[in-house]
Write an enzyme that holds these catalytic residues in place. Structure first.
Site, short mmCIF file in Angstrom:
data_model
loop_
_atom_site.label_atom_id
_atom_site.label_comp_id
_atom_site.label_asym_id
_atom_site.label_seq_id
_atom_site.Cartn_x
_atom_site.Cartn_y
_atom_site.Cartn_z
N LYS A 205 0.96 -1.01 -0.12
CA LYS A 205 -0.21 0.08 0.05
C LYS A 205 0.87 1.25 0.10
O LYS A 205 0.69 2.20 -0.76
CB LYS A 205 -0.91 0.06 1.17
CG LYS A 205 -1.85 -1.11 1.08
CD LYS A 205 -2.65 -1.40 2.46
CE LYS A 205 -3.77 -2.70 2.26
NZ LYS A 205 -4.24 -3.06 3.52
N GLY A 300 -12.15 -5.47 4.30
CA GLY A 300 -13.52 -6.11 4.34
C GLY A 300 -14.21 -5.94 3.31
O GLY A 300 -14.01 -5.02 2.13
#
Lengths: 317, 317
Positions: A205, A300
């Site tokens: 990231k 999620g």
């Protein structure tokens, strides 16, 4: 928009489930071995039920989705390192067909950023990848809004599994192995949590953020990052930090120099960076507007799917 | 883009100073009585020096700026309530000329949202107003990215002056009047801090968020908000809260019902909402992605100017 989705894990299935609510039509959904495809829109509920009950998304082949009809290809297959395959070739196919590509798969953006931008430059399609950094948090769109020129550095907590483990170790004085097992029971950690606890996921990231901030002047891949994980953080170190009003978090950063680093760091217990549980946070240092914090759910299915669908909404019709 | 700026206070002058760095040309800058205007670009440094030394921005008239050449009018005159004049008429003029308008002035967006949108609908120009809510924080662009349909409620700390006062009262057990005087000495509170401490400023920001979330289905103005300020918050109440691990913050909210409320509320001392000093925070409750927090500097000239310039960057050429 007509949306085709490669990858039927948590993110891909959530994109399929929510796309209709965002006004889009799902023309294909594929896992690694099976697929449902229909230029007029597949029956998403039926495809997901088939996958749950029979283990196949449908009677089509994944290549029918990739070569089928869509305006946007959503690449949500698992992140792979190095050549970032097969995700990279999926995106290549979409762009060579002048379609847009929206990625949840970090591999192509972290490992082959220059190649990805080259493909985009030759295509009428665009590439977006908000979902690759911080799930639901609008990190890349905030950088884009501010202008990468006006952001000098970024840091944050970018892996919910590692943060959950460190939070629990800190709050209850428990050891790493104990908390990891608990996290696996709760579904917070995967059966193989390697990329989460060794810092790789957070580093990918950070590498993506570094690529965006560098605007092509320099290209980063995982090899450019200095990465330490949390596997060797002893509970005693966290206890000691606590006595001093501090705690330990796995912090990823893109420094003003351009250096990309991930590792366990001491942070004040009441600092914004000391988010709890699976929450993520990103701090952006801006040239004229001080420090900006964005925090939210960093992972999620539905959370990451909202970032994918926000990207789809940004694309020109 | 050619940018003309009405209002030469902290925000207007910062926009003028930073516009060049963002690739724009300042074709006009006006305060209430004087102006500099030049279709090829004014000398910003000279105009600001003239304002500082001689009290006039230049030898032109403010109407020369409003009626002069620009792609975007930046409305940064002081916020006024009710008919929101003269800011509203400035924006009207720009839109009727098919130019864009970017507002830092909250009045027209909070008090006459429907009228503003009607003017925009009849114009080739667009209206943007990120700077009216939370200075440098990208609150409205985040709502826009997520889609207002997918955000169910918003709340936050939206006034830095009030938050500074409550933070200081809580940290040092000092009384309201004492801390207010200190804040005025530090330049954190204005000589007349009425709108900050009576909740009006926070309420205007909440009304703007409510208008954006309602997407025209309902129109809000300040009259629709239930507003309490911090003037009557006794130090003893904060001390009492502290014994219970809580503190007091001036919280503005747009509830799921659509109700807009501002008032002092008890919040846990370590909660994200309990920001310190002049920082602001906004929490957005999303339908599929949980709670998203954005925090940063909610006021200040350069900070607010970055939001204005981000809006300018979003406009079509």
């Amino acid at each position: 928009m007509k949306v085709a989705i490669l990858g039927a894990g948590a993110v891909g299935t959530s994109v399929a489930e929510l796309a209709g609510e965002y006004g889009h039509t799902v023309t294909g959904l594929a896992d690694s071995g099976s697929a449902a495809a229909d230029a007029d829109g597949i029956d998403v509920d039926a495809a997901l039920a088939s996958k749950a009950q029979e283990g196949v998304v449908g009677s089509a082949d994944p290549s029918d989705v990739l070569d089928g009809e869509y305006d946007v290809l959503v690449e949500a297959t698992p992140t792979t390192l190095g050549d970032a395959q097969p995700g990279f070739d999926h995106v290549r196919t979409a762009l060579e067909r002048d379609r847009h590509a929206v990625l949840a798969n970090k591999g192509p953006v972290a490992e082959r950023y220059g190649d990805l931008r080259d493909l985009e430059a030759d295509s009428d399609g665009s590439v977006l990848f908000e979902a690759t950094v911080g799930g639901a948090m609008p990190v890349l769109s905030t950088i884009d809004d501010f202008g990468p020129d006006h952001i000098t550095a970024a840091r944050g907590v970018l892996n919910g599994t590692a943060n959950f483990i460190l939070s629990r170790m800190g709050a209850d004085g428990l050891g790493y192995e104990h908390v990891l097992a608990e996290a696996q029971d709760l579904g917070v950690a995967e059966a193989d949590p390697t990329f989460d606890v060794d810092g790789t996921d957070a580093a990918l990231k950070c590498v993506i953020v570094a690529n965006v901030l560098a605007q092509g002047e320099r290209e980063y891949s995982l090899d450019d990052a200095e990465v330490d994980g949390i596997v060797d953080v002893p509970g005693s170190a966290i206890d000691l930090a606590k006595e001093d009003g501090r705690t330990v978090r796995l912090i990823g950063e893109v420094a003003e120099s351009g250096a990309v680093r991930v590792g366990p760091r001491l942070v004040p217990e009441n600092a914004a960076l000391a988010v709890s549980g699976t929450r993520n946070i990103v701090q952006l240092e801006t040239e004229h507007a001080g420090r900006l914090n964005v925090s939210g759910r960093g992972a999620g299915g539905p959370e990451t799917a909202t970032a994918v669908l926000a990207d789809v909404g940004r694309l020109p019709e």
